[in-house]
Design a protein around this motif. Structure first.
Motif, PDB file in Angstrom:
ATOM      1  N   GLU A  75     -50.551 -68.908  72.244  1.00  0.00           N
ATOM      2  CA  GLU A  75     -49.160 -69.261  71.976  1.00  0.00           C
ATOM      3  C   GLU A  75     -48.634 -70.268  72.997  1.00  0.00           C
ATOM      4  OE1 GLU A  75     -47.094 -68.765  69.588  1.00  0.00           O
ATOM      5  OE2 GLU A  75     -48.456 -67.523  68.436  1.00  0.00           O
ATOM      6  N   SER A  79     -47.554 -74.001  72.018  1.00  0.00           N
ATOM      7  CA  SER A  79     -46.135 -74.320  72.214  1.00  0.00           C
ATOM      8  C   SER A  79     -45.959 -75.649  72.946  1.00  0.00           C
ATOM      9  CB  SER A  79     -45.433 -73.208  72.997  1.00  0.00           C
ATOM     10  OG  SER A  79     -45.885 -73.148  74.339  1.00  0.00           O
ATOM     11  N   ALA A 111     -35.583 -68.850  67.220  1.00  0.00           N
ATOM     12  CA  ALA A 111     -37.034 -68.809  67.035  1.00  0.00           C
ATOM     13  C   ALA A 111     -37.567 -67.388  67.168  1.00  0.00           C
ATOM     14  CB  ALA A 111     -37.717 -69.723  68.051  1.00  0.00           C
ATOM     15  N   ARG A 115     -39.780 -65.700  64.368  1.00  0.00           N
ATOM     16  CA  ARG A 115     -41.133 -65.266  64.702  1.00  0.00           C
ATOM     17  C   ARG A 115     -41.325 -63.791  64.368  1.00  0.00           C
ATOM     18  NH1 ARG A 115     -44.307 -68.750  67.961  1.00  0.00           N
ATOM     19  NH2 ARG A 115     -43.501 -70.843  67.556  1.00  0.00           N
ATOM     20  N   PHE A 118     -41.931 -63.473  60.707  1.00  0.00           N
ATOM     21  CA  PHE A 118     -43.271 -63.957  60.389  1.00  0.00           C
ATOM     22  C   PHE A 118     -44.335 -62.939  60.802  1.00  0.00           C
ATOM     23  CE2 PHE A 118     -41.580 -67.978  59.297  1.00  0.00           C
ATOM     24  CZ  PHE A 118     -42.595 -68.743  58.725  1.00  0.00           C
ATOM     25  N   ILE A 119     -44.188 -62.387  61.993  1.00  0.00           N
ATOM     26  CA  ILE A 119     -45.197 -61.469  62.531  1.00  0.00           C
ATOM     27  C   ILE A 119     -45.297 -60.204  61.690  1.00  0.00           C
ATOM     28  CG2 ILE A 119     -45.732 -59.936  64.472  1.00  0.00           C
ATOM     29  CD1 ILE A 119     -44.564 -62.194  66.300  1.00  0.00           C
ATOM     30  N   ASP A 205     -39.639 -75.267  64.900  1.00  0.00           N
ATOM     31  CA  ASP A 205     -40.309 -74.021  65.286  1.00  0.00           C
ATOM     32  C   ASP A 205     -40.793 -73.262  64.062  1.00  0.00           C
ATOM     33  OD1 ASP A 205     -40.837 -72.001  67.582  1.00  0.00           O
ATOM     34  OD2 ASP A 205     -39.898 -70.813  65.996  1.00  0.00           O
ATOM     35  N   ALA A 209     -44.544 -72.115  63.613  1.00  0.00           N
ATOM     36  CA  ALA A 209     -44.849 -70.698  63.436  1.00  0.00           C
ATOM     37  C   ALA A 209     -45.886 -70.478  62.342  1.00  0.00           C
ATOM     38  CB  ALA A 209     -43.572 -69.921  63.114  1.00  0.00           C
ATOM     39  N   SER A 212     -49.049 -70.992  64.444  1.00  0.00           N
ATOM     40  CA  SER A 212     -49.295 -70.142  65.608  1.00  0.00           C
ATOM     41  C   SER A 212     -49.444 -68.660  65.260  1.00  0.00           C
ATOM     42  CB  SER A 212     -48.181 -70.320  66.643  1.00  0.00           C
ATOM     43  OG  SER A 212     -46.946 -69.883  66.131  1.00  0.00           O
ATOM     44  N   ILE A 213     -48.646 -68.159  64.317  1.00  0.00           N
ATOM     45  CA  ILE A 213     -48.731 -66.738  63.975  1.00  0.00           C
ATOM     46  C   ILE A 213     -50.093 -66.371  63.382  1.00  0.00           C
ATOM     47  CG2 ILE A 213     -47.739 -64.851  62.633  1.00  0.00           C
ATOM     48  CD1 ILE A 213     -46.042 -65.848  65.009  1.00  0.00           C
ATOM     49  N   ASN A 230     -45.844 -63.511  71.841  1.00  0.00           N
ATOM     50  CA  ASN A 230     -45.013 -64.599  71.311  1.00  0.00           C
ATOM     51  C   ASN A 230     -43.728 -64.734  72.097  1.00  0.00           C
ATOM     52  OD1 ASN A 230     -45.170 -66.192  68.428  1.00  0.00           O
ATOM     53  ND2 ASN A 230     -46.763 -64.639  68.639  1.00  0.00           N
ATOM     54  N   ILE A 234     -42.529 -68.015  74.167  1.00  0.00           N
ATOM     55  CA  ILE A 234     -41.334 -68.747  73.732  1.00  0.00           C
ATOM     56  C   ILE A 234     -40.278 -68.776  74.829  1.00  0.00           C
ATOM     57  CG2 ILE A 234     -39.399 -68.716  72.105  1.00  0.00           C
ATOM     58  CD1 ILE A 234     -41.290 -67.586  70.027  1.00  0.00           C
TER      59      ILE A 234
END
Length: 309
Positions: A75, A79, A111, A115, A118-119, A205, A209, A212-213, A230, A234
């Motif tokens: 991450e 980033s 963000a 996130r 998303f996670i 972002d 994401a 990155s996720i 994360n 961040i």
């Protein structure tokens, strides 16, 4: 279950306290963040992440600790790509340096929420539909290859669909009006260019994401490990931006390193049912790629004139 809930509450409380201290104490007044201050805050966030990692080692075991560290490194490295966008964005809108921290603060707050969504959605999908892991792996491989051949384009905010949609509902002023996001002029509410920048930061972002996720999901499916890694990455992004904003031009080959990392974790994810690469080896590969890309950037700069600057 009670212990798990207690740990989540404690961690979220810690995040809120740190954000309150950051904005309410150290950055209550808008000011230009100097490199020294940025380096100190970068060291603070990295130290907190490592202390937290040690806590995971003590209470959750070595495997979970290595998972957190690997996820955090991924991450953190990905980033860095955001920094290039922030630099171009602030330059395009000519945002005063003393207002940049405020934009990044609220941008990162948004963000964190995105996130989290998303996670939890990603973990739920993989748990219910295991085949989705191959889709995530393919996305990472495609993104890594695309990044390899992608040329840096100028930011064109007026073509951003979110900005275009926003301007249909609320007019935007040409001046920043003392760092405010909204102002009232002649009885009518206007948004300032700073809010437009904030919108693009959030939109950017959201795009990052998507890459990155899934990358972290290739390391672990533990929601707590993914979310906390994360969050630490961040929260340290703002300080990292001010610390590295002036020297990112030197890391020309870093883009290729990030591309290689995405391809690697994508392949790791797609082959997980056939051969699971140990987390320790994954961490070594990722750190090795980052180290090589930085060393190449220093040894063979794209523009040799940068050395004399």
């Amino acid at each position: 279950m009670i212990i798990d809930s207690f740990v989540w509450i404690c961690f979220l409380g810690f995040v809120l306290v740190m954000l309150a201290v950051d904005l309410g104490v150290f950055h209550r007044k808008s000011h230009e963040v100097k490199i020294k201050e940025a380096l100190i805050w970068s060291a603070v966030w990295i130290s907190l992440a490592l202390i937290f990692n040690y806590g995971i080692y003590i209470f959750m075991g070595k495997e979970k600790a290595v998972e957190f560290l690997t996820a955090y490194v991924i991450e953190k490295s990905l980033s860095i790509d955001n920094l290039f966008v922030f630099i171009m964005l602030f330059s395009y809108f000519n945002v005063d340096r003393k207002y940049q921290h405020k934009i990044l603060f609220w941008g990162i707050l948004g963000a964190l929420v995105m996130r989290a969504i998303f996670i939890f959605a990603g973990v739920a999908l993989i748990s219910k539909f295991h085949w989705i892991i191959y889709v995530f792996g393919a996305i990472l491989i495609y993104t890594g290859i695309k990044m390899l051949f992608h040329k840096d384009d100028e930011i064109q905010p007026d073509k951003n669909p979110l900005v275009r949609l926003f301007k249909k509902f609320l007019p935007v002023t040409e001046e920043t009006h003392g760092g405010k996001f909204f102002v009232k002029l002649k009885g009518q509410r206007f948004a300032t260019p700073l809010f437009v920048v904030l919108l693009i930061v959030e939109f950017t972002d959201l795009i990052f994401a998507v890459d990155s996720i899934p990358a972290v999901l290739s390391i672990t499916n533990d929601t707590f490990i993914i979310f906390t890694s994360n969050v630490f990455a961040i929260l340290g992004l703002r300080a990292l931006y001010f610390a590295l904003a002036g020297i990112t031009k030197y890391f020309y080959y870093l883009k290729y390193g990030l591309s290689a990392i995405l391809v690697f974790v994508g392949i790791k994810m797609t082959f997980v049912d056939f051969y699971k690469i140990p987390i320790v080896y994954s961490l070594m590969v990722i750190c090795g790629i980052l180290l090589v890309s930085v060393l190449l950037s220093v040894a063979f700069p794209k523009n040799k004139d940068l050395i004399n600057n």
